[in-house]
Design an enzyme around this catalytic site. Structure first.
Site, PDB file in Angstrom:
ATOM      1  N   CYS A  55     -58.942  44.633   6.366  1.00 46.13           N
ATOM      2  CA  CYS A  55     -57.988  45.653   5.605  1.00 46.13           C
ATOM      3  C   CYS A  55     -56.605  46.080   6.199  1.00 46.13           C
ATOM      4  O   CYS A  55     -55.670  46.190   5.656  1.00 46.13           O
ATOM      5  CB  CYS A  55     -58.809  46.546   5.283  1.00 46.13           C
ATOM      6  SG  CYS A  55     -59.584  47.500   6.664  1.00 46.13           S
ATOM      7  N   GLU A  74     -66.923  54.873   9.364  1.00 46.47           N
ATOM      8  CA  GLU A  74     -65.490  54.823   9.415  1.00 46.47           C
ATOM      9  C   GLU A  74     -64.853  56.192   8.914  1.00 46.47           C
ATOM     10  O   GLU A  74     -64.010  56.163   8.028  1.00 46.47           O
ATOM     11  CB  GLU A  74     -64.858  53.862   8.531  1.00 46.47           C
ATOM     12  CG  GLU A  74     -65.709  52.450   8.944  1.00 46.47           C
ATOM     13  CD  GLU A  74     -64.809  51.435   8.096  1.00 46.47           C
ATOM     14  OE1 GLU A  74     -64.926  51.488   6.811  1.00 46.47           O
ATOM     15  OE2 GLU A  74     -64.387  50.353   8.856  1.00 46.47           O
TER      16      GLU A  74
HETATM   17  O1  FUB Z   1     -63.592  49.286   2.203  1.00 47.73           O
HETATM   18  C1  FUB Z   1     -62.198  48.776   1.912  1.00 47.73           C
HETATM   19  C2  FUB Z   1     -61.608  48.898   3.537  1.00 47.73           C
HETATM   20  O2  FUB Z   1     -62.136  48.093   4.404  1.00 47.73           O
HETATM   21  C3  FUB Z   1     -61.469  50.198   3.783  1.00 47.73           C
HETATM   22  O3  FUB Z   1     -60.387  51.080   3.516  1.00 47.73           O
HETATM   23  C4  FUB Z   1     -61.495  50.382   5.296  1.00 47.73           C
HETATM   24  O4  FUB Z   1     -61.882  51.567   5.959  1.00 47.73           O
HETATM   25  C5  FUB Z   1     -62.552  49.186   5.650  1.00 47.73           C
HETATM   26  O5  FUB Z   1     -63.955  49.432   5.370  1.00 47.73           O
HETATM   27 ZN    ZN Z   2     -58.292  49.199   7.729  1.00 48.45          ZN
END
Ligand code: FUB
Ligand code: ZN
Length: 671
Positions: free
Chosen positions: A442, A346
């Protein structure tokens, strides 16, 4: 360098009346928050369980048993990073389910609900928040520690994996929620919980104590917010400690990993920081140059760094923020304001690598970019910061949620072919339709908290200057050199670029500054009797302001044909269209399938029309274009002019895509 910095106004002083944005905010209040509350309680049929309330209750039982000296409830044997678990009705009530950071989803929801409550009382919502707060209080350990994952799976492991296990991330979201709840209602119950957890963290980490910093940033900006809200210096010190430890040798991430490795007989790792680029912990923060690694983390770190640079007047940190800003937005940002191009981790990719179909462009990363931009604006009214903030907000952030508020995108691609998403595992992260909820949820509550706090992004003020960054119709209470003013900001950017500011009451001496949007062509301002100066993308109008004064701004809003930087391979020979803050896309629903066969004619005149999409009237574009005909024949053939026929190209705002069923979508079109 500007020495006095500006602040956003409290939400109670910015009343959003904008036709478009008021609808979004009402949608959050009336649809999204109730929906998400049901999701947090695992009551949405067909949605992946959230486990939020489940985990809070399970943790509360552990805490109660510990306090009473009784046997602990049975615990999950192996703490898993992710466990979607069984269906909620078959779950073991004492097990932890979900991701290690599951607690944060509910904290974000509380923050969003609190922001809504600060502008409009709502007893039912307030009592839901209270129920959530009570559940959190019950899950807090006696020493202040609060993280359901470790309380349930083994408190002895608390704080042993800051790199991956998100306790400090959950703490950050808790602090953000607590401040919002307190500011909205005056109720400090969650703030007390936060102080106790913060004190527990500060007893362990800090100068002369254990070194450590969050693997997923947010605690930094949350602690600065806690400091700004309460004036309690220790939270600013803790935030600064986390920033200063980051990226220094020996790496705290390597050290903690080595403890685990030693225990399991694995060879130890070198303890230099340079291997932790993914976590933005490869260099001391003041030396950072390039936006790297996990995009949300990078944006949250930048936001914390910008807070620190402003609050502590740290010039070196501010320069690092400016370098990171440049890297993120001038080399690694999508035209839609999305960041984090690769699904591998990501993360940010290398400069100019901005693929459309495999794009990650997580909704949370665009939200993080909005946070960062607002903080940069607080240090300097610079048009570029607000332009990017607006781009991310109107395009990727909005795209994250369906127009009915009931489903969400985590990933925001710029090109989609549903058949490819379904069959090609390289695209398995790309969903052609929004999802009801996610195992890792999230984004949905993050959208809710950002849109519920939109008032904090329109305007910032410092002693004798009020800066208008986003043109969103609203009534604003601000003050100019301590004289209160009531202002009406009239705008409807979906329609045109006409903006008017009227002083409804009050008077004062000072400057009103207006952003000159990057998207405007020619513009005109009428502000009789005021001294005007243009600087860094803002128009500064100085003078004495009194009731009845008006400033009229007319920003022309042409349809713009955009092309990418020549080093972006993915946009070569392609064009995309934008108007005002909106980036447009073509959908199969309006243009038929095989969108790659369309050829846009950038010189063709574009007509702006209105179309109802998902129950909302939106400005759409129509223009002449060509479509290549598909002719049977060999896979490869001698080059010849393609057979093309004239068509009308129909473009809709990018954020509105995927609201009318499944189909292809493209932002960049061949030309
Ligand atoms: O790791 C916590 C949250 O979940 C991150 O900000 C997102 O990218 C997802 O991985
Ligand atoms: Zn998110």
């Amino acid at each position: 360098m500007q020495t006095s910095f500006s602040s956003p106004l409290p939400l109670t002083q910015v009343h959003i009346t904008d036709a478009f944005w008021k609808r979004e905010m009402d949608l959050i209040r009336n649809t999204v928050l109730p929906y998400q509350w049901a999701a947090l309680n695992d009551r949405v049929e067909g949605a992946v369980p959230s486990w939020w309330m489940h985990n809070m209750r399970a943790a509360a039982r552990v805490v109660a048993a510990r306090k009473a000296g009784k046997a602990l409830p049975s615990r999950q044997q192996v703490p898993g990073m992710v466990s979607e678990g069984p269906s909620p009705d078959q779950a073991d009530p004492d097990f932890f389910y979900g991701w290690v950071f599951q607690d944060s989803d509910g904290y974000k929801w509380i923050e969003a609900a609190s922001c809504q409550l600060s502008v409009l009382p709502d007893e039912a919502l307030r009592s839901q928040v209270q129920e959530a707060v009570d559940a959190i209080r019950a899950a807090q350990e006696e020493d202040g520690y609060l993280d359901t994952f470790y309380t349930i799976t083994g408190i002895e492991n608390a704080f042993t994996n800051l790199k991956d296990h998100h306790e400090l991330y959950c703490f950050g979201h808790l602090a953000e929620a607590a401040v919002a709840w307190w500011q909205a209602t005056g109720n400090d119950d969650l703030l007390q919980v936060t102080r106790r957890f913060a004190a527990c963290i500060a007893r362990r980490f800090g100068p002369g104590k254990e070194r450590g910093c969050p693997g997923h940033e947010i605690a930094e900006m949350a602690l600065f917010r806690l400091y700004e809200a309460t004036g309690e210096q220790e939270w600013m010190d803790l935030a600064q400690f986390f920033l200063d430890v980051r990226g220094t040798d020996p790496s705290t991430f390597a050290l903690e990993e080595n403890v685990r490795r030693k225990r399991s007989g694995q060879p130890e790792l070198p303890v230099t920081a340079d291997r932790y680029e993914y976590y933005q912990a490869h260099l001391p923060v003041r030396q950072m140059k390039e936006a790297t690694g996990h995009a949300v983390r990078q944006m949250y770190l930048c936001s914390g760094m910008a807070d620190s640079a402003r609050l502590r007047k740290d010039a070196a940190l501010r320069e690092a923020c400016e370098r990171l800003w440049h890297s993120a937005v001038a080399e690694k940002m999508y035209v839609t304001g999305g960041v984090g191009a690769t699904h591998v981790g990501e993360a940010f990719s290398r400069p100019w690598d901005l693929p459309s179909d495999t794009a990650y462009s997580e909704t949370c990363a665009a939200i993080g970019l909005v946070f960062f931009a607002r903080r940069m604006l607080q240090m300097q009214a610079k048009g570029e910061y607000a332009d990017v903030m607006e781009r991310a907000l109107y395009n990727t952030v909005l795209s994250g949620m369906a127009l009915d508020g009931k489903s969400f995108f985590y990933v925001n691609p710029l090109e989609v072919d549903p058949a490819a998403c379904e069959k090609d595992t390289r695209l398995s992260h790309v969903k052609p339709v929004r999802q009801k909820w996610f195992g890792c949820a999230c984004c949905p509550p993050n959208i809710a908290r950002l849109l519920s706090s939109l008032g904090a992004y329109l305007v910032t003020c410092r002693e004798d200057t009020i800066c208008f960054h986003l043109y969103i119709d609203s009534e604003i209470e601000a003050s100019l050199a301590n004289s209160p003013l009531r202002l009406r900001l009239s705008a409807n950017l979906l329609k045109d670029g006409k903006v008017q500011l009227t002083i409804l009451s009050g008077s004062g001496e000072g400057t009103l500054a207006f952003r000159i949007p990057e998207w405007s062509g020619a513009w005109h301002c009428s502000a009789p009797g005021k001294e005007a100066r243009e600087e860094e993308g803002y128009l500064f109008l100085r003078g004495r302001w009194q009731e009845g004064d008006t400033v009229s701004l007319d920003f022309s809003m042409p349809v713009r044909a955009l092309t990418g930087h020549p080093l972006i391979r993915e946009t070569a020979h392609q064009v995309c269209f934008s108007r005002g803050p909106l980036v447009y896309c073509a959908e199969e629903k309006d243009n038929g399938p095989l969108l790659h066969l369309l050829r846009a004619l950038p010189e063709a005149e574009a007509r702006v029309e209105w179309q109802e999409i998902g129950g909302v009237d939106l400005p759409v574009l129509r223009m002449d274009a060509l479509r290549q005909e598909v002719t049977d024949g060999a896979l490869y053939r001698p080059l010849a002019a393609p057979r093309e026929s004239g068509v009308t190209l129909r473009l809709i705002p990018y954020f509105a895509w995927a609201n009318r069923g499944k189909g292809e979508m493209r932002v960049w079109l061949y030309r």
